[in-house]
Design a protein around this motif. Structure first.
Motif, PDB file in Angstrom:
ATOM      1  N   THR A  36       2.916  -7.450   5.980  1.00 17.17           N
ATOM      2  CA  THR A  36       1.733  -6.737   6.456  1.00 17.17           C
ATOM      3  C   THR A  36       0.518  -7.653   6.509  1.00 17.17           C
ATOM      4  OG1 THR A  36       2.578  -4.671   5.542  1.00 17.17           O
ATOM      5  CG2 THR A  36       0.242  -4.754   6.061  1.00 17.17           C
ATOM      6  N   MET A  77     -10.800  -4.951   8.901  1.00 17.46           N
ATOM      7  CA  MET A  77      -9.401  -5.135   8.518  1.00 17.46           C
ATOM      8  C   MET A  77      -9.235  -5.817   7.162  1.00 17.46           C
ATOM      9  SD  MET A  77      -6.122  -6.483  10.690  1.00 17.46           S
ATOM     10  CE  MET A  77      -5.923  -4.931  11.578  1.00 17.46           C
ATOM     11  N   TYR A 123      -8.306  -3.248   4.522  1.00 15.25           N
ATOM     12  CA  TYR A 123      -6.899  -2.876   4.473  1.00 15.25           C
ATOM     13  C   TYR A 123      -6.077  -3.988   3.845  1.00 15.25           C
ATOM     14  CZ  TYR A 123      -2.309  -1.416   6.363  1.00 15.25           C
ATOM     15  OH  TYR A 123      -0.992  -1.046   6.520  1.00 15.25           O
ATOM     16  N   PHE A 155      -9.208   2.617   6.430  1.00 15.32           N
ATOM     17  CA  PHE A 155      -9.056   1.774   7.613  1.00 15.32           C
ATOM     18  C   PHE A 155      -8.283   2.489   8.721  1.00 15.32           C
ATOM     19  CE2 PHE A 155      -6.853  -1.501  10.119  1.00 15.32           C
ATOM     20  CZ  PHE A 155      -7.955  -2.164  10.619  1.00 15.32           C
ATOM     21  N   PHE A 156      -7.222   3.204   8.361  1.00 18.25           N
ATOM     22  CA  PHE A 156      -6.457   3.929   9.374  1.00 18.25           C
ATOM     23  C   PHE A 156      -7.328   4.979  10.062  1.00 18.25           C
ATOM     24  CE2 PHE A 156      -1.696   3.248   8.991  1.00 18.25           C
ATOM     25  CZ  PHE A 156      -1.817   2.007   8.394  1.00 18.25           C
ATOM     26  N   VAL A 193      -3.617   8.886   7.727  1.00 20.02           N
ATOM     27  CA  VAL A 193      -2.721   7.744   7.909  1.00 20.02           C
ATOM     28  C   VAL A 193      -1.825   7.938   9.122  1.00 20.02           C
ATOM     29  CG1 VAL A 193      -0.817   6.450   6.869  1.00 20.02           C
ATOM     30  CG2 VAL A 193      -2.782   7.121   5.474  1.00 20.02           C
ATOM     31  N   ALA A 196       0.838  -1.200   0.000  1.00 18.80           N
ATOM     32  CA  ALA A 196       0.000   0.000   0.000  1.00 18.80           C
ATOM     33  C   ALA A 196       0.872   1.249   0.000  1.00 18.80           C
ATOM     34  CB  ALA A 196      -0.925   0.007   1.221  1.00 18.80           C
ATOM     35  N   THR A 238      -6.431   1.998   2.362  1.00 18.39           N
ATOM     36  CA  THR A 238      -5.542   2.131   3.519  1.00 18.39           C
ATOM     37  C   THR A 238      -5.958   3.298   4.395  1.00 18.39           C
ATOM     38  OG1 THR A 238      -3.714   1.220   2.212  1.00 18.39           O
ATOM     39  CG2 THR A 238      -3.146   2.405   4.229  1.00 18.39           C
ATOM     40  N   GLN A 285      -3.454   1.276  15.338  1.00 19.53           N
ATOM     41  CA  GLN A 285      -3.496   0.056  14.541  1.00 19.53           C
ATOM     42  C   GLN A 285      -3.315  -1.159  15.457  1.00 19.53           C
ATOM     43  OE1 GLN A 285      -3.856  -0.321  10.853  1.00 19.53           O
ATOM     44  NE2 GLN A 285      -4.875   1.490  11.624  1.00 19.53           N
ATOM     45  N   GLN A 319      -1.931  -8.675   9.513  1.00 22.09           N
ATOM     46  CA  GLN A 319      -3.358  -8.370   9.406  1.00 22.09           C
ATOM     47  C   GLN A 319      -4.205  -9.606   9.670  1.00 22.09           C
ATOM     48  OE1 GLN A 319      -3.192  -6.958   5.399  1.00 22.09           O
ATOM     49  NE2 GLN A 319      -3.243  -4.803   5.966  1.00 22.09           N
TER      50      GLN A 319
END
Length: 608
Positions: A429, A139, A142, A493-494, A267, A63, A490, A274, A433
């Protein structure tokens, strides 16, 4: 650009060697995973170097490299502010402010997951269930962004179908995160982080050397400001080395709000909440390990995000010098001194006559040639030839800028190395996740719904949840392919994590007065306002969902007639609302029991 080439036998051998090494590390993690604590927090004995690189590798994914690197190619070096905030907030503030309190509280309460940390701190089953449910449901969005980034590169570089690349990424990740838990994830993260660092360093050096050095490359990019596509200029794009135009109340300021509120702030603030990153703090024994991890993590993030943002922007210079040639008819002279023009692309038929390309509109061009030509009617005109920007070369698809640049500019062997770096970034990542998705389902939902009938959550339930989350993420990646979707997923979700978790998380670590009701209300308001803004106000997402169009008769936002509001990220509205809710509700509800606070904050109790 050169055509993509299929994988050769050398490419396959290199990739298989890397994957087998990864599989071996995953097996080591599996061999050491004999309890829920091993699966959830790696036994709490992680070396600081492993923790720092694992944290960074989890933070940085395809991402960041493909998605946000492509956005830098679209919007310019204004994204370098995200590098600064990633280091200042994502590393320095996170480790210095949140790391030790999170580690200490997690150890004192015996928490193994982020939702369990909040649930035990506030003595609330509902908070743990809500947090686990939100992670399990959102999640995968993401994860879909990460999978899309890696799959786009593989498809562009090697001529693989996007769907095939997507399936391969999913299967590889599942193969080691499902059996091995967090030990396997952190072992493989360390290897993957080192591969990523080496690839980024070479990419940065190669890009500047191929463009004549730092000064010449940046000056060339500055001189290309008039080649910015007209739609971007209309919303405030002033060139790839300048910030977007700032203001309020006009569409010419939209880009500033997209970049600053949606990308930089969304972000950088969201990283603090997170779940897959916060749990890393609970894997070390003491503050000493956290302090030792800070400089390693900062250097890692600087290289890993700084490189793609710089290269993404500078790819416009490379394509303007070396990209595919475009021929067409003059529409408008943009800069006579530098020979920049707006040109309508044309195609040549078998008879040698030129006609307008119906599939393309006017594009900005650095003119390299002027030749007499004839159109379909036989009339003569001056045919302009030249090259354009990265945006033009990829047809406006920002997610393809970095893959197209790697495929066209760099040696073939580096394409394989960079594929491994992206594979590393994606897997590091995604493994975290899906590990987080699995623990949310097993520890925070299954066990809590069962009201503690089992002493430990079922590893089988967690592994099944990983598989389900993987299936959801693959479905999203396959179904949704829109404008710079990797970066957008991204940021969504952040921002959702920041609004839903951050006030309650800060309250759990630093306040003895925040109440169970205040924390839960804050989380509900943060999530509710975020979803409302995404579904009905923020135009890109609201238009994709479609509900607002039914309610307004075709508008893409409830505030479509109010400039800039549809570009504001939900986090700027939802986070203040959630914070205010936390304060107000906590002020009028019963505080936690002193005995519980003494357990959570023994050092403060001793001082008192």
């Amino acid at each position: 650009m050169p055509d993509t080439a299929a994988l050769g036998w050398i490419d396959i051998v290199v990739i298989l060697t890397y994957l087998l090494t990864t599989a071996y590390l995953g097996w080591l993690g599996y061999r050491g995973t004999r309890s829920a604590a091993d699966f959830l927090v790696g036994g709490r004995g992680t070396h600081p170097v492993v923790m720092a690189i694992s944290y960074g590798a989890t933070f940085i994914s395809t991402a960041a490299i493909v998605g946000f690197g492509g956005v830098a190619g679209l919007f310019g070096m204004s994204l370098l502010w995200l590098v600064f905030t990633n280091i200042a907030v994502g590393i320095l503030l996170a480790f210095a402010l949140l790391g030790e309190p999170t580690r200490r509280l997690g150890h004192q309460l015996g928490a193994h997951t982020f939702p369990e940390l909040l649930g035990k701190r506030y003595q609330s089953r509902a908070i743990q269930l809500f947090s686990g449910g939100l992670i399990f449901l959102f999640m995968p969005l993401y994860a879909a962004a990460v999978m899309t980034g890696g799959s786009v590169f593989a498809a562009t570089q090697f001529g693989i179908d996007f769907e095939v690349a997507l399936l391969v990424f999913a299967l590889i990740t599942a193969a080691y995160v499902i059996p091995g838990g967090l030990k396997a994830v952190m072992y493989t993260d360390t290897l993957q982080g080192l591969v990523m660092m080496g690839a980024m360093l070479f990419l940065l050096v190669f890009t500047y050397s191929s463009l004549g050095g730092i000064g010449e490359a940046h000056q060339a990019l500055t001189d290309m400001a008039d080649l910015v596509p007209a739609p971007l200029q209309e919303i405030g794009h002033r060139g790839w080395t300048a910030m977007p135009e700032f203001g309020w109340g006009s569409h010419q300021y939209d880009l500033w709000w997209i970049v600053v509120s949606g990308i930089i702030l969304g972000v950088s603030i969201g990283v603090l909440a997170q779940p897959q990153l916060a749990v890393r703090f609970m894997t070390v024994r003491s503050r000493r390990e956290l302090d030792r991890a800070v400089p390693i993590g900062a250097v890692f993030i600087l290289l890993m995000v700084g490189t793609p943002y710089l290269v993404g922007s500078l790819s416009n210079v490379w394509f303007a010098k070396n990209g595919p040639e475009i021929h067409g008819q003059l529409v408008e002279t943009l800069d006579g001194e530098h020979d920049h023009a707006l040109v309508q692309p044309m195609v040549q038929d078998a008879a040698g006559h030129w006609s307008v390309d119906p599939a393309r509109g006017p594009v900005p061009l650095i003119v390299a040639s002027r030749d007499p030509a004839r159109d379909a009617s036989g009339a003569t005109f001056t045919l302009l030839g030249g090259r354009s920007t990265a945006i033009t070369a990829v047809g406006g698809d920002a997610d393809r800028i970095i893959p197209a640049y790697i495929g066209a500019a760099l040696p073939r062997w580096f394409g394989v190395v960079f594929l491994l770096a992206l594979l590393a970034a994606a897997m590091s990542t995604m493994s975290s996740q899906f590990h987080t998705i699995g623990t949310a389902a097993g520890r925070d939902l299954y066990e809590r719904i069962g009201r503690g009938r089992q002493r430990e959550p079922s590893l089988m339930v967690m592994r099944l949840a990983v598989m389900l989350g993987l299936l959801i993420a693959v479905t999203i990646s396959y179904a949704v392919r829109q404008e710079y979707v990797v970066a957008r997923f991204t940021a969504i979700f952040f921002g959702l994590c920041a609004a839903s978790f951050l006030p309650a998380y800060f309250g759990a670590l630093f306040s003895r007065r925040v109440t169970r009701a205040g924390a839960l209300a804050s989380m509900l308001v943060g999530m509710g306002v975020s979803l409302f803004w995404l579904v009905l106000i923020k135009s890109k997402e609201a238009a994709a969902i479609g509900l607002v169009q039914h309610l307004t008769g075709g508008e893409t936002s409830l505030l479509a007639d109010h400039p800039n509001w549809p570009m504001v990220d939900p986090v700027l509205i939802a986070l203040p609302a959630a914070t205010l809710t936390l304060i107000l509700v906590s002020a009028v509800t019963r505080p936690p029991e002193p005995e519980h606070l003494a357990r959570c904050f023994p050092e403060r109790t001793a001082r008192d």
